[in-house]
Design a protein around this motif. Structure first.
Motif, mmCIF file in Angstrom:
data_model
loop_
_atom_site.group_PDB
_atom_site.id
_atom_site.type_symbol
_atom_site.label_atom_id
_atom_site.label_comp_id
_atom_site.label_asym_id
_atom_site.label_seq_id
_atom_site.Cartn_x
_atom_site.Cartn_y
_atom_site.Cartn_z
ATOM 1 N N UNK A 1 45.102 39.221 37.448
ATOM 2 C CA UNK A 1 44.305 38.408 36.539
ATOM 3 C C UNK A 1 44.916 38.351 35.136
ATOM 4 N N UNK A 2 45.834 39.246 34.835
ATOM 5 C CA UNK A 2 46.369 39.405 33.488
ATOM 6 C C UNK A 2 47.261 38.227 33.105
ATOM 7 N N UNK A 3 46.987 37.649 31.935
ATOM 8 C CA UNK A 3 47.840 36.605 31.365
ATOM 9 C C UNK A 3 48.907 37.264 30.505
ATOM 10 N N UNK A 4 48.497 38.208 29.653
ATOM 11 C CA UNK A 4 49.464 38.901 28.817
ATOM 12 C C UNK A 4 48.820 39.618 27.650
ATOM 13 N N UNK B 1 49.251 49.361 27.927
ATOM 14 C CA UNK B 1 48.978 50.649 27.294
ATOM 15 C C UNK B 1 47.559 50.643 26.745
ATOM 16 N N UNK B 2 47.020 51.853 26.580
ATOM 17 C CA UNK B 2 45.679 51.972 26.031
ATOM 18 C C UNK B 2 45.607 51.296 24.662
ATOM 19 N N UNK B 3 44.573 50.513 24.480
ATOM 20 C CA UNK B 3 44.227 49.791 23.266
ATOM 21 C C UNK B 3 45.040 48.516 23.052
ATOM 22 N N UNK B 4 45.894 48.115 24.016
ATOM 23 C CA UNK B 4 46.498 46.781 23.952
ATOM 24 C C UNK B 4 45.375 45.750 23.955
ATOM 25 N N UNK B 5 45.557 44.679 23.201
ATOM 26 C CA UNK B 5 44.630 43.548 23.258
ATOM 27 C C UNK B 5 45.235 42.558 24.245
ATOM 28 N N UNK B 6 44.469 42.256 25.302
ATOM 29 C CA UNK B 6 45.010 41.456 26.402
ATOM 30 C C UNK B 6 44.162 40.216 26.659
ATOM 31 N N UNK B 7 44.802 39.253 27.278
ATOM 32 C CA UNK B 7 44.136 38.041 27.746
ATOM 33 C C UNK B 7 44.193 38.070 29.269
ATOM 34 N N UNK B 8 43.071 37.780 29.904
ATOM 35 C CA UNK B 8 43.027 37.771 31.372
ATOM 36 C C UNK B 8 42.132 36.647 31.859
ATOM 37 N N UNK B 9 42.361 36.241 33.108
ATOM 38 C CA UNK B 9 41.538 35.206 33.731
ATOM 39 C C UNK B 9 40.224 35.843 34.169
ATOM 40 N N UNK B 10 39.143 35.518 33.484
ATOM 41 C CA UNK B 10 37.824 36.024 33.872
ATOM 42 C C UNK B 10 37.253 35.174 35.009
ATOM 43 N N UNK B 11 37.664 33.914 35.056
ATOM 44 C CA UNK B 11 37.263 32.997 36.124
ATOM 45 C C UNK B 11 38.347 31.935 36.230
ATOM 46 N N UNK B 12 38.146 30.975 37.119
ATOM 47 C CA UNK B 12 39.124 29.898 37.267
ATOM 48 C C UNK B 12 39.242 29.054 36.003
ATOM 49 N N UNK B 13 38.185 29.017 35.229
ATOM 50 C CA UNK B 13 38.149 28.141 34.049
ATOM 51 C C UNK B 13 38.185 28.864 32.719
ATOM 52 N N UNK C 1 32.168 46.353 31.798
ATOM 53 C CA UNK C 1 30.835 46.868 32.105
ATOM 54 C C UNK C 1 30.029 45.872 32.934
ATOM 55 N N UNK C 2 30.381 44.589 32.815
ATOM 56 C CA UNK C 2 29.699 43.532 33.559
ATOM 57 C C UNK C 2 30.613 42.953 34.637
ATOM 58 N N UNK C 3 31.863 42.678 34.266
ATOM 59 C CA UNK C 3 32.810 42.009 35.163
ATOM 60 C C UNK C 3 33.476 42.941 36.162
ATOM 61 N N UNK C 4 33.499 44.220 35.846
ATOM 62 C CA UNK C 4 34.263 45.161 36.656
ATOM 63 C C UNK C 4 35.680 45.289 36.111
ATOM 64 N N UNK C 5 36.500 46.012 36.838
ATOM 65 C CA UNK C 5 37.869 46.246 36.403
ATOM 66 C C UNK C 5 38.687 44.959 36.494
ATOM 67 N N UNK C 6 39.732 44.885 35.674
ATOM 68 C CA UNK C 6 40.612 43.715 35.654
ATOM 69 C C UNK C 6 41.894 44.073 36.394
ATOM 70 N N UNK C 7 42.249 43.258 37.385
ATOM 71 C CA UNK C 7 43.489 43.514 38.126
ATOM 72 C C UNK C 7 44.671 42.907 37.373
ATOM 73 N N UNK C 8 45.840 43.440 37.625
ATOM 74 C CA UNK C 8 47.043 42.919 36.977
ATOM 75 C C UNK C 8 47.302 41.479 37.413
#
Length: 186
Positions: A166-169, A63-75, A157-164
């Motif tokens: 990539x989403x951790x939670x 949902x809008x304004x959820x604070x999420x964790x996602x994989x920005x890279x392998x590490x 703005x730099x990484x582009x959109x985040x796909x689901x």
């Protein structure tokens, strides 16, 4: 002697079950994460320790304004705020968020905006089309994320959109340091 062996076996069995449960819970349901850097200030501070709910997005969409964790890279995992959802057009103009051309309030930024002088801006102007991927609307299974510290955040703005994928939670519980324990409300 037989009783002692049985007691040891019970203890070993109990420990194995406990470790197994811990592994399953840690792998599939909840995980700790430490905020690294100032990109979510003032909402989250560098070093805040949080719990990530890893299964929530298996049952529902962000949902809008959820604070999420996602994989920005392998590490590296990042913590950011969901601002744009699938099917939407996102733009920021004169520090105002627009979703599909409609102004959207960001109450979590209000305190920062009040501290700024009238000629300063928090978020540089942008439109979805100008971001990596050059989309006109956010595609299915993707979200646009921004850090709350807009001047110092590596985000969509730099990484582009985040796909689901990539989403951790979702994260909303700060459990350390002790004086910052709280549940964050969107």
């Amino acid at each position: 002697m037989e009783k002692l062996k049985s007691e040891w076996f019970d203890w070993i069995k109990a420990l194995l079950i406990a470790f197994g449960l811990f592994f399953v819970i840690r792998t599939f349901f909840f995980a700790p994460i430490v905020v690294d850097g100032p990109s979510m200030m003032p909402t989250l501070h560098d070093g805040d320790q949080m719990i990530v709910n890893k299964f929530l997005y298996q049952m529902k969409e962000p949902e809008r304004f959820d604070i999420v964790v996602f994989h920005a890279s392998d590490r590296k995992d990042f913590i950011k705020r969901v601002v744009g959802l699938p099917g939407e057009h996102v733009a920021v103009e004169n520090d105002t968020l627009y979703i599909d051309g409609e102004k959207v309030e960001e109450p979590f930024l209000q305190e920062q905006k009040e501290k700024m002088s009238s000629y300063q801006t928090m978020t540089g102007d942008f439109q979805l089309e100008n971001l990596p991927g050059e989309y006109e609307t956010i595609p299915e299974n993707h979200v646009l994320v921004l850090g709350d510290n807009r001047k110092n955040s590596t985000d969509s703005r730099i990484l582009g959109l985040v796909s689901m994928d990539q989403m951790v939670g979702k994260t909303s519980l700060i459990y350390w340091p002790f004086d910052r324990i709280q549940i964050l409300h969107d």
